[in-house]
Design a protein around this motif. Sequence first.
Motif, PDB file in Angstrom:
ATOM      1  N   TRP A  41     -35.172  36.570  -0.423  1.00 25.90           N
ATOM      2  CA  TRP A  41     -35.451  35.166  -0.117  1.00 25.90           C
ATOM      3  C   TRP A  41     -36.926  34.971   0.229  1.00 25.90           C
ATOM      4  N   LEU A  69     -32.651  26.859  -9.916  1.00 30.20           N
ATOM      5  CA  LEU A  69     -32.554  26.362  -8.540  1.00 30.20           C
ATOM      6  C   LEU A  69     -31.095  26.147  -8.135  1.00 30.20           C
ATOM      7  N   GLU A  70     -30.262  25.692  -9.071  1.00 34.08           N
ATOM      8  CA  GLU A  70     -28.831  25.507  -8.789  1.00 34.08           C
ATOM      9  C   GLU A  70     -28.178  26.855  -8.449  1.00 34.08           C
ATOM     10  N   GLU A  73     -29.208  27.848  -5.003  1.00 34.81           N
ATOM     11  CA  GLU A  73     -28.534  27.005  -4.011  1.00 34.81           C
ATOM     12  C   GLU A  73     -27.172  27.606  -3.658  1.00 34.81           C
ATOM     13  N   TYR A  74     -26.471  28.096  -4.665  1.00 35.75           N
ATOM     14  CA  TYR A  74     -25.179  28.748  -4.419  1.00 35.75           C
ATOM     15  C   TYR A  74     -25.361  29.956  -3.493  1.00 35.75           C
ATOM     16  N   LYS A  76     -27.662  30.618  -1.286  1.00 34.18           N
ATOM     17  CA  LYS A  76     -28.180  30.388   0.062  1.00 34.18           C
ATOM     18  C   LYS A  76     -27.096  30.587   1.121  1.00 34.18           C
TER      19      LYS A  76
END
Length: 191
Positions: A41, A69-70, A73-74, A76
């Motif tokens: 990260w 980015l999608e 997002e999952y 994260k």
Amino acid sequence: IDKIECLKLDESLNIFHHRNMYIFACYVGGLRVSDMLQLKWSNFDGTHITVNTKKTGSVVSIKLPNRALEILEYYKGITYSDASNKKQENNFIFPVLKTDFDKMTPDAKHSIISSSTALINKNLKTIAKKAKVNKSISFHSSRHTFATRALRKGMRIEYVSKLMGHAKIKETQIYAKIVNDELDTAMDVFN
């Protein structure tokens, strides 16, 4: 890519994460599997990932397209069970390597990456079969996919070369030849 992306997979299985890594690489410069496995990260600033490629030692900053980015997002919300008290920035983005990986010897790291790569490639073959993709895929094919898609969409070869971490543009010209061969075949409609 569409067939692979749309394939329903159980989120609790490694094959689900391996597919997501492959799709991510197809959109993000065709990152090598060893670099993908070690993405943390701390490499992500909200819009870009910065990668110090292990093979060539080059540093590249890549602006992530929406699909990438999608996927992030999952991830994260994913945490390692053995890293609950560690800062997220020190965690790997994709939950394949254990958090103690960084403390291992270079030989142990190499061994772990090799065995992880073999499992990922095995799972990608299973995914291709389930998705009815009639091509043999491996993680390395994500590099080919990225390069040929980028060139077809009009991205300059110099940019493709930089994003892929190639030391010389000559390495990238192989993909331009593939695209040119397709154009030659398309012109056969006039014969």
